[in-house]
Design an enzyme around this catalytic site. Structure first.
Site, PDB file in Angstrom:
ATOM      1  N   CYS A  53       0.836  -1.200   0.000  1.00 11.29           N
ATOM      2  CA  CYS A  53       0.000   0.000   0.000  1.00 11.29           C
ATOM      3  C   CYS A  53       0.877   1.259   0.000  1.00 11.29           C
ATOM      4  CB  CYS A  53      -0.953  -0.022   1.183  1.00 11.29           C
ATOM      5  SG  CYS A  53      -2.331   1.161   1.016  1.00 11.29           S
ATOM      6  N   HIS A  73      -3.453  -5.181   0.280  1.00 12.13           N
ATOM      7  CA  HIS A  73      -2.958  -5.685   1.557  1.00 12.13           C
ATOM      8  C   HIS A  73      -3.063  -7.209   1.558  1.00 12.13           C
ATOM      9  CE1 HIS A  73      -2.578  -1.891   3.897  1.00 12.13           C
ATOM     10  NE2 HIS A  73      -3.496  -1.456   3.046  1.00 12.13           N
ATOM     11  N   GLU A 104      -1.570  -9.305   3.304  1.00 14.12           N
ATOM     12  CA  GLU A 104      -1.415  -9.915   4.620  1.00 14.12           C
ATOM     13  C   GLU A 104      -2.739 -10.314   5.245  1.00 14.12           C
ATOM     14  OE1 GLU A 104      -1.463  -5.388   5.382  1.00 14.12           O
ATOM     15  OE2 GLU A 104      -0.760  -6.796   3.861  1.00 14.12           O
TER      16      GLU A 104
END
Length: 822
Positions: A611, A741, A743
């Site tokens: 990001c 993102h 993750e």
């Protein structure tokens, strides 16, 4: 016998099947071996009905035969004269007639002495009762059989209706519940109560905190879900936060942990991310309940006139809204199977005794009243401190006392302590808190959180939940069908994962460039980037390495190159095998992240930008390679005094910060043969979650690609850049940046592909490990159309953000205007 719980329940059978009955099952909840003897009770009511029907047929047939035989032996003395009284007095009975008995008075007799008596079968006149008895004997049996058949049919219809699964759309409103779903005591209230749309067969397990926060309640809840999923049950979870915020989007991550983004764009508490990772779910915004959402809904309903002039109060209106949302959300599928969950876990935020939690305790009391027996289990997680070497139980006793004062009684107490709970302490908690000694579970510290599910199972949690919730009436499911790639399906898988992590001996050092590292504790920093840390650990386990995270303060990298703090920060980067620059907001120390990205690119250190980290890598590349000194993002230069290589997305709104950005899963088109495509198993289109307002300025894209910065991932329109890589000609081992993102989708058994690529490169295994990973194939939750929120896709704006969907006409005009201006 004394080692087993024997449970009888008449009301449960009546409510579930529409037929009364008592039933029992035995569950061994002592020791490490838990034996569950399951009885197939689903067909017991029908078996009882069939048996009663058969007995009625036999009995009625016998009655008819006996009436026929009896009537054939009856003789009548018709209009006996007084002179015949001696005959009556001397009547002799046959052996098969049990003495002289008066049968009935003859209403037509002129003489009161005329009686119908049992007499000898040798008399010359038979009574007309012979034909009457035979007729009744043969007619009663089929009539009673028809009546029993009608009753059986009614029982079967009621049973089928009671077990009918409910559509979530039926549960969305406050209208009257379908007939047959009412249960509980709300009808005793003075005002007209709302008809809660109860879910037949749904079980609820509420996990509550006691004594203090941050004792591992969320981990306990997630581990309970992992245990239930390992047993084959479909599970969902609801997180309740009693704060007034609508969501966690505008909360400081240093105070409340990271902001986790769901598939539908909801910004929720970090515990929700823990539930998705541990239970492999894809939750929705409805699974996160806050007081702000509850109040907004009640006020909206009041303005719409749904309360019909009532005085809207905290109880019952607000508490009833909490109950309604729990019942509705629990029916939503979150595991990708498309089927209604069987068990709903409720993580009650805060601790017992908090002022802000009292309303939710009342709602839970109401919910327990509304549900049938054995449909709700209260699990209290309490701290057992150690003082002078002794485990103290007073805090747990007081927390249970507070819970009892609210009208709730815990069924299971999970104690948190550093060491395993001593037997004497367990006995004392059982006696003082009024729960069975088997229901006091020790949840002590473990070397790895992957061992917690197995530890709870060894403590007897599975047997306790089965006893309290009657889970043996449920059929178990093969969850490997819907999630074949996750790799975690049983408790043995959790143990194997923990063993694999502990077996890794080599260490890989990863530098994470974060903000305000010096001003916050390591625990606060780790919570602020919880998903990033977890994704790094998942990937490190897969490559058989231990991840050692080195926190680098971006404020130190923003200093003058001659400053000692700057040199110390650069030394940390030099010691790292890989560098991660995560996302963030605001202009604080953003130039430090640019320095980190440039250092990784110049020194050929594996780099992953997420990001804002990807955006700062673009800024650093333009400053170094394109000669655009001072270029930056429009986010950090509102006055427009510098060159903007990152621009504000035109459809975003500056009026509201909450939800005023691109949120949730978006489709990304990958370039075939690129590194990112290989990491995703050869996919050319993926879905990842995003949370940003700015994009790469398309004016500088051709110039950047000419100098070696390749944009290998774009959105479906092809105009917005999502993924960057360095050209292979530049010889960098791994330089990857993503606007999304990744993750948030990492799983213990299936690490996020970008993080796996970083760990492969940092450990020197990229050349050999990448082909093997590509051959394994992608996980389901990265493929477009596999999300549980697929119905929310919008072809106009390619987003699931409800705030944006409400502005579709405005967005469409802006989009056309942008394409016209080039």
């Amino acid at each position: 016998f004394f080692r087993r719980h024997i449970c009888f329940d008449h009301a449960w059978c009546m409510n579930t099947f529409g037929f009364p009955g008592s039933m029992a099952y035995h569950i061994d909840v002592l020791g490490n071996e838990h034996v569950e003897k399951k009885m197939l009770l689903h067909e017991i009511p029908m078996a009882i009905s069939m048996g009663a029907f058969a007995l009625c047929l036999v009995g009625l047939s016998s009655l008819g035969a006996f009436a026929t035989k009896w009537s054939s032996s009856l003789y009548v003395s018709a209009q006996l004269s007084p002179a015949s009284s001696s005959v009556i007095a001397n009547v002799q009975t046959m052996p098969h007639v049990l003495g002289p008995r008066p049968i009935s008075l003859n209403p037509r007799a002129q003489d009161s002495s005329t009686l119908l008596y049992a007499a000898s079968p040798t008399s010359s006149r038979r009574t007309s009762a012979h034909g009457l008895g035979a007729t009744l004997g043969h007619a009663i049996a089929p009539l009673m059989a028809a009546l029993m058949g009608a009753v059986m049919g009614l029982v079967w219809v009621l049973r089928r209706e009671a077990l009918r699964p409910l559509d979530p759309l039926e549960l969305s409103g406050h209208g009257p519940a379908p007939q047959g779903q009412e249960w509980g005591m709300l009808s005793l209230r003075g005002s007209a109560p709302p008809q809660f749309p109860l879910a037949h067969g749904m079980k609820y397990c509420v996990v509550m905190g006691g004594v203090t926060g941050s004792v591992g309640k969320s981990m306990t809840c997630a581990s309970v879900g992992a245990v239930l999923k390992a047993a084959g049950y479909r599970v969902t979870v609801i997180k309740i936060d009693p704060y007034l915020n609508t969501d966690a989007g505008l909360m400081s991550p240093y105070e409340h942990g990271e902001v986790f983004v769901l598939e539908d764009g909801a910004e929720v508490d970090q515990d929700t991310g823990l539930y998705e990772r541990m239970m492999d779910l894809q939750l929705r915004r409805e699974n996160h309940i806050t007081t702000g959402k509850i109040y907004s809904k009640v006020i909206q309903d009041e303005r719409l006139g749904k309360y019909l002039g009532q005085t809207v109060q905290m109880i019952p209106h607000v508490s009833d809204e909490i109950v309604s949302q729990i019942l509705r959300v629990s029916q939503i599928c979150t595991d990708g199977s498309g089927e209604t969950p069987q068990i709903c876990l409720i993580d009650m935020g805060g601790t017992v005794g908090d002022i802000e939690s009292q309303l939710y305790l009342e709602a839970l009391r109401t919910l327990k009243m509304e549900l049938p027996p054995n449909d709700l289990c209260l699990l209290q997680c309490s701290l057992v401190p150690v003082i002078n070497g002794m485990q103290k139980t007073k805090p747990t006793q007081h927390s249970v006392q507070e819970l009892r004062a609210a009208g709730l009684v815990p069924d299971i107490i999970v104690t948190r302590s550093e060491e395993k709970l001593e037997e004497a302490t367990r006995q004392k908690i059982s006696r003082m808190c009024g729960v069975p000694v088997q229901a006091v579970i020790s949840n002590h510290n473990m070397a790895d959180h992957c061992l917690v599910p197995s530890m709870l199972a060894d403590e007897g949690l599975t047997g306790l939940l089965t006893t309290n919730l009657r889970l043996d009436f449920f059929h178990t499911n093969d969850l490997t069908i819907s999630k074949p790639h996750t790799g975690i399906h049983s408790l043995d898988d959790w143990d194997a994962l923990a063993a694999r992590k502990s077996a890794a001996t080599e260490e890989v050092v990863l530098a994470v460039v974060a903000r305000s590292v010096r001003n916050n504790s390591k625990a606060d920093i780790a919570d602020s980037y919880r998903s990033v840390v977890q994704a790094l650990e998942h990937a490190a386990t897969h490559v058989n390495r231990k991840a050692h995270i080195l926190w680098v303060d971006s404020c130190e990298l923003d200093k003058d190159p001659g400053d000692d703090t700057y040199k110390r920060a650069i030394h940390k980067l030099a010691c790292a095998d890989g560098i991660v620059v995560p996302g963030g907001f605001g202009d604080t120390a953003v130039m430090g992240k640019v320095v980190a990205a440039n250092w990784a690119r110049r020194n050929k250190t594996p780099f992953l930008g997420l990001c804002l980290g990807m955006q700062m890598a673009v800024v650093g590349f333009c400053q170094d390679e394109l000669g655009l000194d001072g270029c930056t993002s429009e986010e950090f230069d509102i006055k427009g005094q510098s060159t903007h290589v990152l621009s504000y997305m035109p459809e975003m709104s500056n009026n509201y910060l909450g939800n005023g950005m691109i949120l949730g899963a978006r489709r990304i088109i990958l370039e075939q043969g690129s590194l990112i495509s290989k990491l995703y198993g050869g996919l050319e289109e993926i879905t990842e979650r995003q949370r940003h307002r700015y994009e790469v300025n398309e004016q500088f894209i051709p110039l950047m690609e000419q100098h070696g910065l390749k944009f290998v991932g774009k959105d479906v329109s092809g105009k917005r850049m999502e993924v960057i890589e360095l050209d292979r000609i530049l010889g960098h081992p791994f330089f990857l940046g993503l606007q999304c993102h990744p993750e948030f989708k990492s799983r213990p058994g299936f690490p996020s592909p970008p993080f796996l690529g970083l760990l492969l490169a940092a450990s020197g295994q990229l050349k050999d490990g990448l082909p093997a990973w590509e051959a394994r194939g992608p996980a389901n939750h990265y493929k477009p159309g596999s999300s549980v929120m697929g119905e929310y896709w919008s072809s106009e704006v390619d987003t699931w953000n409800p705030w944006l969907k409400a502005r579709l006409p405005v967005q469409k005009s802006i989009k056309n205007k942008k394409s016209t201006n080039g």
